[in-house]
Design a protein around this motif. Structure first.
Motif, mmCIF file in Angstrom:
data_model
loop_
_atom_site.group_PDB
_atom_site.id
_atom_site.type_symbol
_atom_site.label_atom_id
_atom_site.label_comp_id
_atom_site.label_asym_id
_atom_site.label_seq_id
_atom_site.Cartn_x
_atom_site.Cartn_y
_atom_site.Cartn_z
ATOM 1 N N PRO A 1 0.817 -1.229 0.000
ATOM 2 C CA PRO A 1 0.000 0.000 0.000
ATOM 3 C C PRO A 1 0.846 1.274 0.000
ATOM 4 O O PRO A 1 0.401 2.300 -0.482
ATOM 5 N N PHE A 2 2.034 1.213 0.553
ATOM 6 C CA PHE A 2 2.902 2.384 0.550
ATOM 7 C C PHE A 2 4.338 1.926 0.745
ATOM 8 O O PHE A 2 4.600 0.778 1.088
ATOM 9 N N GLN A 3 5.259 2.859 0.510
ATOM 10 C CA GLN A 3 6.679 2.620 0.723
ATOM 11 C C GLN A 3 7.236 3.697 1.630
ATOM 12 O O GLN A 3 6.799 4.845 1.594
ATOM 13 N N LEU A 4 8.208 3.315 2.453
ATOM 14 C CA LEU A 4 8.857 4.263 3.348
ATOM 15 C C LEU A 4 10.159 4.716 2.698
ATOM 16 O O LEU A 4 11.090 3.929 2.528
ATOM 17 N N LEU A 5 10.212 5.996 2.295
ATOM 18 C CA LEU A 5 11.350 6.532 1.563
ATOM 19 C C LEU A 5 12.257 7.296 2.522
ATOM 20 O O LEU A 5 11.795 8.120 3.325
ATOM 21 N N SER A 6 13.547 7.001 2.471
ATOM 22 C CA SER A 6 14.506 7.659 3.356
ATOM 23 C C SER A 6 14.881 9.040 2.829
ATOM 24 O O SER A 6 14.768 9.323 1.633
ATOM 25 N N PHE A 7 15.332 9.917 3.748
ATOM 26 C CA PHE A 7 15.746 11.266 3.385
ATOM 27 C C PHE A 7 17.027 11.219 2.565
ATOM 28 O O PHE A 7 17.864 10.329 2.751
ATOM 29 N N PRO A 8 17.219 12.152 1.643
ATOM 30 C CA PRO A 8 18.520 12.243 0.952
ATOM 31 C C PRO A 8 19.640 12.478 1.957
ATOM 32 O O PRO A 8 19.473 13.190 2.952
ATOM 33 N N LYS B 1 25.299 13.219 -0.311
ATOM 34 C CA LYS B 1 24.840 13.047 -1.681
ATOM 35 C C LYS B 1 24.049 14.254 -2.181
ATOM 36 O O LYS B 1 24.300 14.768 -3.281
ATOM 37 N N ASP B 2 23.089 14.732 -1.409
ATOM 38 C CA ASP B 2 22.232 15.835 -1.861
ATOM 39 C C ASP B 2 21.779 16.632 -0.632
ATOM 40 O O ASP B 2 20.658 16.455 -0.130
ATOM 41 N N PRO B 3 22.622 17.514 -0.101
ATOM 42 C CA PRO B 3 22.231 18.258 1.117
ATOM 43 C C PRO B 3 21.081 19.224 0.868
ATOM 44 O O PRO B 3 20.263 19.464 1.754
ATOM 45 N N GLY B 4 20.991 19.783 -0.362
ATOM 46 C CA GLY B 4 19.906 20.716 -0.637
ATOM 47 C C GLY B 4 18.541 20.033 -0.588
ATOM 48 O O GLY B 4 17.582 20.584 -0.030
ATOM 49 N N ALA B 5 18.437 18.836 -1.206
ATOM 50 C CA ALA B 5 17.164 18.111 -1.172
ATOM 51 C C ALA B 5 16.809 17.697 0.248
ATOM 52 O O ALA B 5 15.645 17.745 0.650
ATOM 53 N N ARG B 6 17.802 17.294 1.046
ATOM 54 C CA ARG B 6 17.521 16.906 2.432
ATOM 55 C C ARG B 6 16.991 18.095 3.233
ATOM 56 O O ARG B 6 16.041 17.948 4.023
ATOM 57 N N LYS B 7 17.578 19.290 3.004
ATOM 58 C CA LYS B 7 17.120 20.473 3.716
ATOM 59 C C LYS B 7 15.707 20.856 3.291
ATOM 60 O O LYS B 7 14.879 21.261 4.117
ATOM 61 N N GLU B 8 15.404 20.712 1.978
ATOM 62 C CA GLU B 8 14.076 21.058 1.495
ATOM 63 C C GLU B 8 13.034 20.089 2.032
ATOM 64 O O GLU B 8 11.927 20.481 2.408
ATOM 65 N N TRP B 9 13.381 18.768 2.076
ATOM 66 C CA TRP B 9 12.454 17.775 2.654
ATOM 67 C C TRP B 9 12.157 18.115 4.112
ATOM 68 O O TRP B 9 11.017 18.061 4.564
ATOM 69 N N THR B 10 13.206 18.459 4.862
ATOM 70 C CA THR B 10 13.032 18.773 6.284
ATOM 71 C C THR B 10 12.170 20.009 6.451
ATOM 72 O O THR B 10 11.321 20.091 7.344
ATOM 73 N N ARG B 11 12.371 21.023 5.600
ATOM 74 C CA ARG B 11 11.579 22.245 5.687
ATOM 75 C C ARG B 11 10.116 21.988 5.387
ATOM 76 O O ARG B 11 9.225 22.544 6.013
ATOM 77 N N ARG B 12 9.845 21.126 4.400
ATOM 78 C CA ARG B 12 8.456 20.840 4.039
ATOM 79 C C ARG B 12 7.742 20.006 5.106
ATOM 80 O O ARG B 12 6.525 20.088 5.225
ATOM 81 N N PRO C 1 15.935 15.123 10.818
ATOM 82 C CA PRO C 1 15.647 13.677 10.705
ATOM 83 C C PRO C 1 16.808 12.828 11.205
ATOM 84 O O PRO C 1 17.969 13.241 11.141
ATOM 85 N N ASN C 2 16.454 11.622 11.710
ATOM 86 C CA ASN C 2 17.470 10.670 12.139
ATOM 87 C C ASN C 2 17.489 9.469 11.189
ATOM 88 O O ASN C 2 16.900 9.511 10.109
ATOM 89 N N ASN C 3 18.153 8.385 11.606
ATOM 90 C CA ASN C 3 18.298 7.219 10.723
ATOM 91 C C ASN C 3 16.979 6.507 10.473
ATOM 92 O O ASN C 3 16.822 5.823 9.453
ATOM 93 N N ASP C 4 16.019 6.623 11.406
ATOM 94 C CA ASP C 4 14.739 5.935 11.246
ATOM 95 C C ASP C 4 13.660 6.834 10.651
ATOM 96 O O ASP C 4 12.527 6.384 10.460
#
Length: 515
Positions: free
Chosen positions: A41-48, A52-63, A76-79
């Motif tokens: 039904p769904f997938q759990l996607l990890s943060f960038p 590898k991609d600090p800008g995408a990780r920061k944008e994900w965290t902001r959203r 975000p942490n490892n889980d």
């Protein structure tokens, strides 16, 4: 238990919910979702990652927009995960790389679309006839009272779409009928779901002797009960192997001694025994046995591995060398009445089992048999003149010769002084047998001559008529079909245990036929 959870506020998707869905029964494929073809039904996607991609990780965290104590920004942490439901395409893509769907309380902060107004409530319509009646009634009341102000009558002779009493009763009856039908459908679905887990075959259902013989190879129900009674004290406490990761770290402490280490099982000791015997007798696939006993394929595989090893260690005592007095008392007439054969204590032969071709080149070379022209496993068996297995070696690759297998199997160590070993012409082991003060009896060969003499032909016939017993014993051993057909490569490490269990059961059946 998985700690991975979607970090979007208000979203409850996580590893626990995903594992729960995987263990549920699939109505379409009649098996658990973990082993069916249904899409999750769904997938759990990890943060960038930061590297590898600090800008995408920061944008994900902001959203995500979460805050911690002190109004500090959340990291975000490892889980930490974001489920696929928050992405337009179900995953990050070049067109939509960031989560935008259903972002909790952060939704209004990053969306430009204004919040829509609620739709107005529907107004009740009044027809012209009702309006005329109301106007006439008000005029009459005005004239009677002599006042120019309107007065309101307590009589409601108009209709604003309010249902009548009969309509209300009909609606209530219709809703009650629908409620009853839904309850009936829910009960039927629950009953069908319970029947999916119902065991098709079990120990209690094998009450007929013919069914016991067909599924397990044992002659009757009494033999099955006797075998279970012998194995029951340890079989009910057997523990399944779950891999090295399941071994507890450190020192285990118990408040009290448990009856069985580990969680409760779905299979009792009786059903474990029946499942293992069916595996050996019918050669069924694990998925077929799992459906028959109402468990998952992984549980069936672990149960068979543990039970085979247990039965091999417990039933190995049935494969033993009887004493001299017992062997002399049970010699068949064709051995007892002839001085040349009355000292025969072992009839040996090598047998081979077809296996699947391994991918490892070294294993492929070791298991290739020039005699069978196939990948095989070979073992040495020895029987007494009355057909009792008194030695079964470990399984080796089909490339090994009969002579070498006899030397390394440990068979020569069980020989006693003065015993006679009967074998085929392909066992040139006279010197090895003589070192243990025993004798080797094989048919004479024609090496150095063009044709065998009349006496040699007669001797060969006499020995062959008695050595045929080992061929019959091997044929009886291969009535367990897992050893008759091609053994899957996943079961090759268990061949030693399977051969041991089958030989012990053959000895048990031989004793049951006698007594």
């Amino acid at each position: 238990m998985s700690r991975r959870q979607c970090c979007v506020f208000g979203c409850h998707n996580g590893g626990k919910a995903l594992n729960k869905w995987r263990d549920e029964q699939c109505i379409i494929h009649n098996k658990v979702h973990r082993s069916c073809e249904c899409m999750e039904p769904f997938q759990l996607l990890s943060f960038p990652t930061v590297n590898k991609d600090p800008g995408a990780r920061k944008e994900w965290t902001r959203r995500v927009g979460r805050k911690i104590k002190g109004n500090k920004n959340w990291e975000p942490n490892n889980d930490s995960r974001i489920c696929s439901m928050h992405f337009v395409d179900g995953k990050p893509t070049d067109e939509n790389p960031y989560p935008t769907e259903g972002m909790g309380y952060a939704l209004n902060r990053y969306t430009t679309t204004p919040k829509q107004r609620k739709k107005p409530a529907p107004r009740m319509t009044v027809d012209s006839a009702s309006k005329k009646k109301c106007t006439a009634a008000s005029e009459e009341e005005t004239g009677a009272s002599g006042s120019s102000y309107p007065t309101y009558s307590s009589i409601q002779d108009h209709d604003y779409g309010v249902p009548s009493r009969e309509d209300k009763d009909a609606t209530i009856q219709r809703l009650k009928l629908m409620n009853t039908q839904l309850k009936l459908e829910a009960a039927t679905a629950k009953l069908e779901s319970a029947n999916l887990h119902k065991r098709i075959v079990s120990y209690d259902k094998l009450s007929d002797d013919s069914k016991v013989q067909f599924y397990t190879g044992l002659p009757n129900r009494k033999a099955l009960e006797g075998l279970y009674k012998y194995l029951a004290p340890k079989l009910d406490r057997i523990r399944f192997w779950r891999g090295a990761s399941a071994i507890p770290r450190g020192v285990r402490t118990f408040k009290k001694s448990p009856k069985k280490s580990g969680p409760d099982r779905k299979l009792s000791g009786k059903n474990l025994l029946v499942m293992t015997l069916m595996k050996l007798r019918l050669g069924s696939l694990n998925e077929d046995l799992a459906d028959r006993f109402g468990v998952s394929t992984a549980t069936c595989s672990r149960a068979l591995t543990a039970t085979l090893k247990f039965m091999a260690s417990e039933l190995k005592c049935m494969i033993f060398k009887p004493s001299e007095e017992v062997m002399r008392a049970n010699l068949p007439r064709r051995f007892r009445d002839y001085p040349l054969y009355k000292d025969v204590r072992h009839i040996i032969d090598c047998t081979e089992f077809f296996i699947e071709t391994p991918t490892n080149l070294e294993a492929k070379a070791q298991t290739w048999s020039n005699y069978k022209h196939h990948q095989t496993g070979k073992c040495l068996v020895s029987i007494t003149p009355n057909g009792h297995f008194n030695f079964v070696s470990e399984v080796w690759g089909g490339r090994i010769s009969d002579k070498e297998l006899t030397q390394v199997s440990g068979f020569l160590d069980i020989l006693s002084r003065g015993e006679v070993v009967m074998a085929d012409r392909g066992f040139p082991i006279a010197e090895d047998v003589a070192q243990h003060y025993a004798h080797l009896l094989i048919p004479p060969g024609k090496r150095g001559s063009h044709q065998m003499t009349k006496a040699q032909v007669a001797t060969t016939k006499k020995i062959a008529n008695r050595r045929i017993f080992v061929e019959q014993a091997i044929r009886r051993l291969k009535t367990f079909r897992i050893l008759k057909y091609e053994v899957p490569i996943t079961l090759v490490p268990q061949l030693d245990d399977m051969v041991t269990v089958c030989a012990a059961l053959c000895n048990l059946l031989n004793n049951l036929v006698k007594y």
